[in-house]
Design a protein around this motif. Structure first.
Motif, mmCIF file in Angstrom:
data_model
loop_
_atom_site.group_PDB
_atom_site.id
_atom_site.type_symbol
_atom_site.label_atom_id
_atom_site.label_comp_id
_atom_site.label_asym_id
_atom_site.label_seq_id
_atom_site.Cartn_x
_atom_site.Cartn_y
_atom_site.Cartn_z
ATOM 1 N N ASP A 30 0.845 -1.191 0.000
ATOM 2 C CA ASP A 30 0.000 0.000 0.000
ATOM 3 C C ASP A 30 0.886 1.248 0.000
ATOM 4 N N GLU A 95 -12.335 3.439 -0.958
ATOM 5 C CA GLU A 95 -11.960 4.610 -1.758
ATOM 6 C C GLU A 95 -11.694 4.241 -3.212
ATOM 7 N N HIS A 100 -10.421 -5.241 -3.439
ATOM 8 C CA HIS A 100 -9.083 -5.569 -2.955
ATOM 9 C C HIS A 100 -9.179 -5.940 -1.486
HETATM 10 P P1 AMP Z 1 -9.853 1.298 0.201
HETATM 11 O O1 AMP Z 1 -10.083 2.491 1.094
HETATM 12 O O2 AMP Z 1 -10.249 0.006 0.846
HETATM 13 O O3 AMP Z 1 -10.473 1.488 -1.164
HETATM 14 O O4 AMP Z 1 -8.292 1.182 0.023
HETATM 15 C C1 AMP Z 1 -7.589 1.777 -1.029
HETATM 16 C C2 AMP Z 1 -6.130 1.679 -0.681
HETATM 17 O O5 AMP Z 1 -5.378 1.871 -1.858
HETATM 18 C C3 AMP Z 1 -5.649 2.741 0.333
HETATM 19 O O6 AMP Z 1 -5.098 2.081 1.466
HETATM 20 C C4 AMP Z 1 -4.613 3.531 -0.453
HETATM 21 O O7 AMP Z 1 -3.528 3.943 0.339
HETATM 22 C C5 AMP Z 1 -4.188 2.520 -1.506
HETATM 23 N N1 AMP Z 1 -3.642 3.074 -2.742
HETATM 24 C C6 AMP Z 1 -4.159 4.067 -3.510
HETATM 25 N N2 AMP Z 1 -3.383 4.295 -4.589
HETATM 26 C C7 AMP Z 1 -2.358 3.411 -4.516
HETATM 27 C C8 AMP Z 1 -1.216 3.134 -5.342
HETATM 28 N N3 AMP Z 1 -0.958 3.824 -6.464
HETATM 29 N N4 AMP Z 1 -0.368 2.140 -4.948
HETATM 30 C C9 AMP Z 1 -0.603 1.462 -3.821
HETATM 31 N N5 AMP Z 1 -1.654 1.659 -3.005
HETATM 32 C C10 AMP Z 1 -2.524 2.625 -3.343
#
Ligand code: AMP
Length: 114
Positions: A30, A95, A100
């Motif tokens: 992440d 988000e 995932h």
């Molecule tokens: P969620 O809130 O469950 O949708 O989690 C989305 C996750 O994606 C968050 O923990 C972000 O920090 C992570 N995230 C967003 N963009 C990226 C990226 N380019 N590479 C790795 N993680 C990411």
């Protein structure tokens, strides 16, 4: 495939720190870790939310969970334990609308979650 950052990582348009790759999913670190270990296991199938899955996805969801267990062992957080989280839609804290699984470990997790 929904147009999301994870879709772009899957096609290679955006680079990510991959820790696992197979025919059904990838796993990446992440970008904003909430624990010493914070890995995202991302199915290749472009499913927006967990609520968009059905019985046909049970094998994929099981595979993703199995991958999380393998990564936890590989990273050495299996003995002390870890947390797996699926955020679903807005109230679940989602988000990125491409499903995932979060693998969090390396510290003690609080309960109830925030
Ligand atoms: P969620 O809130 O469950 O949708 O989690 C989305 C996750 O994606 C968050 O923990 C972000 O920090 C992570 N995230 C967003 N963009 C990226 C990226 N380019 N590479 C790795 N993680 C990411």
């Amino acid at each position: 495939m929904p147009e999301t950052v994870f879709g772009k990582i899957l096609t290679g348009e955006i680079q990510a720190d991959k820790v696992w790759e197979d025919d059904q999913c990838i796993a990446i670190n992440d970008i904003s870790p909430q624990a010493p270990t914070h890995v995202l296991i991302i199915p290749r199938a472009g499913i927006a939310t967990l609520d968009d899955t059905s019985e046909e996805h049970t094998a994929l969801l099981g595979h993703v969970t199995w991958v999380a267990v393998q990564i936890a062992r590989k990273l050495g957080i299996d003995k002390q334990g870890y947390r797996l989280v699926w955020n679903c839609k807005e109230s679940g804290g989602q988000e990125v609308f491409h499903i995932h699984l979060h693998l969090l470990g390396g510290r003690r997790m609080d309960w109830p979650p925030g």
